[in-house]
Design a protein around this motif. Structure first.
Motif, short mmCIF file in Angstrom:
data_model
loop_
_atom_site.label_atom_id
_atom_site.label_comp_id
_atom_site.label_asym_id
_atom_site.label_seq_id
_atom_site.Cartn_x
_atom_site.Cartn_y
_atom_site.Cartn_z
N LEU A 1 5.79 6.80 8.40
CA LEU A 1 6.27 5.43 8.61
C LEU A 1 6.69 4.81 7.29
O LEU A 1 7.73 4.14 7.20
CB LEU A 1 5.17 4.57 9.26
CG LEU A 1 4.91 4.83 10.74
CD1 LEU A 1 3.62 4.14 11.18
CD2 LEU A 1 6.08 4.33 11.59
N PHE A 2 5.89 5.04 6.27
CA PHE A 2 6.20 4.50 4.95
C PHE A 2 7.49 5.11 4.42
O PHE A 2 8.40 4.39 3.96
CB PHE A 2 5.04 4.79 3.99
CG PHE A 2 5.25 4.26 2.61
CD1 PHE A 2 5.07 2.92 2.33
CD2 PHE A 2 5.66 5.09 1.58
CE1 PHE A 2 5.28 2.42 1.06
CE2 PHE A 2 5.88 4.61 0.31
CZ PHE A 2 5.68 3.25 0.04
N GLY B 1 10.45 3.88 6.29
CA GLY B 1 10.62 2.42 6.32
C GLY B 1 10.50 1.87 7.73
O GLY B 1 11.33 1.07 8.16
N ARG B 2 9.50 2.33 8.44
CA ARG B 2 9.34 1.84 9.81
C ARG B 2 7.95 1.23 10.01
O ARG B 2 7.02 1.50 9.23
CB ARG B 2 9.53 3.00 10.82
CG ARG B 2 10.92 3.59 10.79
CD ARG B 2 11.14 4.59 11.89
NE ARG B 2 11.19 3.97 13.21
CZ ARG B 2 12.27 3.37 13.71
NH1 ARG B 2 13.37 3.29 13.01
NH2 ARG B 2 12.23 2.84 14.92
N VAL B 3 7.86 0.42 11.03
CA VAL B 3 6.60 -0.25 11.35
C VAL B 3 6.24 0.08 12.79
O VAL B 3 7.10 0.02 13.68
CB VAL B 3 6.75 -1.78 11.20
CG1 VAL B 3 5.52 -2.50 11.73
CG2 VAL B 3 6.98 -2.14 9.75
N GLU B 4 4.99 0.44 12.99
CA GLU B 4 4.55 0.76 14.35
C GLU B 4 3.24 0.04 14.61
O GLU B 4 2.25 0.28 13.94
CB GLU B 4 4.37 2.27 14.49
CG GLU B 4 4.10 2.73 15.90
CD GLU B 4 4.15 4.25 16.00
OE1 GLU B 4 5.02 4.76 16.70
OE2 GLU B 4 3.33 4.91 15.34
N LEU B 5 3.25 -0.85 15.55
CA LEU B 5 2.04 -1.60 15.89
C LEU B 5 1.62 -1.21 17.31
O LEU B 5 2.45 -0.85 18.13
CB LEU B 5 2.30 -3.10 15.82
CG LEU B 5 2.95 -3.63 14.53
CD1 LEU B 5 3.13 -5.14 14.61
CD2 LEU B 5 2.12 -3.29 13.32
#
Lengths: 286, 159
Positions: free
Chosen positions: B51-52, B55-59
């Motif tokens: 993810l880092f 450049g992604r975000v996962e919630l």
């Protein structure tokens, strides 16, 4: 940022946004819900930039609600309720701004230039693209007409557009008090090419009207002889700052009175233009 | 927002992710595939790193569960290389997710990766080294491995 914090880095990604003391865990859950809605369940992850924009929108809506709906919902109300109230407030602001745009289209100044026309043509795109549910803080259109007194950088989204249009309408109302001939003659002296340059149309008129009122000349003519201008300059230099500022403000008041314009906002706007003119006149003489 | 709150939240999220992975074992164990606790920790790190890097975000719910669900019934996936394969698939998934500009849903992407994986007899390398276009074209038109290669040969001949 370490790898450990990556997927939660958003919690500190919006340093400029008003954070107050929102509970990060609830904020996280709300952001998670917004991401799920945004992707419609098709994707569990989004690019950091998208997540940042969604988070900024949440914080912005909480801020709008805090400012606009202070009495209706206390800070202790559930975050989602306050956020939803903020979204509703942003939508209402957008609707009000749309009415202002219609008014601006109906009441153009006697003379306009390319930047003004392009801006008026570009603004409807804002209302077509504005998405208060996901990106309430964004302005999905591009326009470049320079207002005499620009909108505060602290405003975003529909609030920015509303304030922009409010200022534009005040400027238009002022300009509509003059004939096209008087304005054309003034612009030709003031700007090299008012029609194609990125210039404000209100500023020269406001300044000249104030100076006309100061010298006792008819305001609607928007014209003073070099001798009259020199005399005003001398008069302003011979008195102290406070007194000169007061005279400029009084002159702006008289000009508006003579033009039959009574709006408080326009009055404050024109007085500010008069004060700015005084600063420039004094700087030139020094 | 205090740093303390943020760190606490990170720990909670990591624990949530591990809990989610434990439930994944319930499905995959039917196919003889089990993630060890150590494997789960490595997968958690791999996911965070991917993810880092991308450049992604996962919630909330992670795509890792869907990846496991999507691959666990592949006849080419064996317990011996299960954990290592998952690590690479997770990396590839987030890479492709960016590469497609979020135009493919998670399920579509996993399906395309799975088809490529099976078409190349369980070669993770084949999944990773392929282009998104090739993978999607193969999926859309149902091309087999040979046909896919023939297409590429034809394109080269045309040039």
């Amino acid at each position: 940022m370490t790898n450990e914090t990556t997927s939660n880095a958003l919690l500190t990604l919006a340093p400029d946004a008003p954070s107050y003391s929102e509970n990060p865990e609830i904020l996280y859950l709300l952001l998670e819900e917004r991401i799920r809605r945004y992707t419609m369940g098709d994707s569990t992850s989004v690019p950091v930039d998208t997540a940042r924009r969604l988070l900024e929108s949440i914080l912005y809506c909480l801020d709008i609600q805090r400012r606009a709906d202070k009495n209706a919902l206390p800070d202790s109300a559930p975050m989602k309720t306050r956020w939803q109230a903020g979204v509703d407030a942003a939508k209402r602001t957008a609707k009000r701004a749309k009415l202002l745009l219609l008014q601006a289209q109906r009441t153009p100044p006697p003379l306009s230039n390319t930047a003004y026309c392009d801006t008026l043509t570009a603004l409807p795109a804002f209302f077509a693209g504005y998405d208060a549910d996901f990106f309430a803080q964004e302005i999905p259109c591009s326009f470049d007409y320079p207002l005499c007194q620009p909108v505060s950088d602290a405003l975003f989204g529909a609030e920015y557009i509303q304030d922009f249009l409010r200022r534009m309408l005040a400027e238009n109302a002022f300009l509509r008090a003059f004939s096209a001939d008087a304005l054309l003659s003034l612009y030709e002296k003031y700007y090299i090419d008012y029609a194609d340059l990125l210039v404000n149309l209100y500023l020269p008129a406001a300044e000249m009207a104030t100076l006309c009122a100061l010298s006792g000349a008819p305001v609607r003519a928007l014209s003073l002889t070099p001798e009259q201008l020199a005399s005003i300059n001398q008069k302003l230099l011979s008195i102290n700052d406070a007194e000169a500022r007061q005279r400029m403000e009084d002159a702006a008041d008289s000009a508006l009175f003579e033009l039959g314009l009574t709006s408080d906002f326009l009055c404050a706007y024109t007085k500010q233009a008069a004060r700015d003119l005084l600063v420039r006149l004094r700087a030139t003489c020094e | 927002m205090s740093q303390e709150n943020g760190s606490g939240l990170i720990l909670v999220l990591r624990e949530q992710f591990l809990t989610e992975l434990r439930t994944v074992n319930e499905t995959s164990s039917r196919y003889g595939l089990i993630l060890s606790e150590q494997g789960m920790l490595e997968l958690a790190q791999a996911r965070t790193r991917a993810l880092f890097d991308q450049g992604r975000v996962e919630l909330g719910v992670s795509a890792v569960k869907s990846i496991v669900d999507g691959f666990c019934d592949s006849p080419y996936l064996l317990q011996d290389d299960y954990e290592a394969t998952l690590l690479e698939l997770v990396d590839a998934f987030y890479y492709f997710k960016n590469a497609c500009g979020d135009q493919l849903t998670d399920d579509e992407l996993i399906q395309a990766m799975r088809e490529r994986y099976d078409a190349y007899a369980g070669s993770v390398e084949a999944v990773i080294s392929t282009s998104l276009e090739t993978m999607c074209r193969a999926r859309r038109f149902g091309l087999t491995e040979d046909a896919d290669e023939e297409d590429e040969d034809d394109e080269r001949d045309d040039k």
